[in-house]
Design an enzyme around this catalytic site. Structure first.
Site: not given
Length: 327
Positions: A10, A142, A171, A225
């Protein structure tokens, strides 16, 4: 130390492999994925690997669990299966997990080393309560991982209230995330459970009871981000004092951890395209710091969601644990 990477095919799993390829302490011995990848060479699944790692054969998860003979495990498994698998492994082996399955259990720490490395002491509690020789250490969601670095700095000024709006990269949704048609020319103000995670994980990591509210959005950016943050502080301060506090924050500097990077870098206008790779993706960028009134401030923070916000953060957790001689 010999390590295995679970979920190695992944996006986060591949980032684990990339970051560990030449690691001085941890050697990749086993790459583990779903049954459909079993028996394939890693270079035929991930485009970039070369050399020995590219030639490694991927194991199925079932086969690995029959004989998990490694010193530690990095888990990038989906949360839907991570819970049971990680518990089985932790009976004998340290597990550093990127999944959310165990984050909210009282004896499982969510670690961001610069913020709450002292909470690694929960490992002893976890082992005693569960009768394990190994343990589970998690890293946060995240967006939380990026946010709490800045909130740790601000906690010195008596953190009272936080409002945050995230602009999260594609992503972050993984390979099975949004299609190009969904995200092109669009902002999607919904990421399932993300707002709850930010609000609750931030309080657990910081060990503080403060008001926090989040709005999360997905934007057409590949990696990185960005978060707009509004804070209320209990102490009077100035923009200049806060900027100095951000720039001087560097609690891991003397530990000589392989993945170390200065945790916060100040840039006036943080941008994913320009700043997500700072510190090889481990540094977060703070900017646009401004004062709203005597106690309220605003700023923008940016971090690489797959590195600082995922695989890199988990590796840093393992490095800190190794340095403290817990493993």
């Amino acid at each position: 130390m010999d390590v295995a990477i679970l979920g190695a095919t992944g996006l986060v799993g591949q980032m684990f492999v990339r970051l560990l390829e030449n690691h001085p302490w941890f050697k990749i011995e086993r790459l583990v994925a779903s049954e459909r990848s079993k028996g394939k060479k890693y270079k035929d699944i991930a485009e970039w690997p070369s050399g020995d790692i590219g030639e490694m054969e991927v194991e199925g998860l079932g086969d690995f669990l029959k004989d998990p003979d490694v010193d530690l495990v990095f888990s990038a498994l989906p949360s839907s299966i991570a819970g049971e698998v990680e518990e089985k492994l932790a009976e004998k082996t340290p597990v550093f997990s990127n999944a959310s399955s165990h984050r909210y259990e009282e004896d499982v720490p969510i670690i961001v080393p610069e913020v709450n490395g002292d909470q690694l002491k929960l490992i002893e509690v976890q082992q005693e309560q569960r009768g394990w020789e190994g343990f589970i250490v998690t890293n946060p969601n995240c967006s939380t991982a990026i946010l709490v670095l800045s909130l740790k700095v601000l906690s010195e000024f008596e953190l009272k209230k936080v409002n945050v709006v995230t602009m999260q990269a594609i992503s972050g949704a993984g390979f099975k995330g949004l299609s190009a048609l969904q995200i092109f020319d669009n902002v999607i103000p919904y990421i399932g459970k993300e707002e709850w995670k930010i609000e609750n994980e931030s309080r657990k990591i910081l060990g503080l009871d403060f008001e926090i509210s989040a709005v999360t959005t997905r934007v057409p950016v590949s990696h990185g981000h960005t978060e707009a943050v509004f804070v209320e502080l209990g102490q009077d301060t100035t923009v200049e004092e806060l900027r100095r506090a951000f720039e001087s924050f560097d609690p891991l500097r003397d530990l000589k951890l392989p993945s170390y990077a200065k945790p916060i870098v100040y840039k006036e206008i943080p941008q994913p395209k320009l700043h997500r790779e700072l510190g090889k993706g481990m540094s977060v960028t703070v900017g646009k710091l401004g004062k709203i009134n005597e106690k309220m401030f605003k700023y923008v923070i940016l971090g690489h969601n797959l590195v600082r916000g995922a695989a890199g953060g988990s590796i840093l957790n393992a490095e800190l644990t190794y340095r403290k001689k817990v493993i």
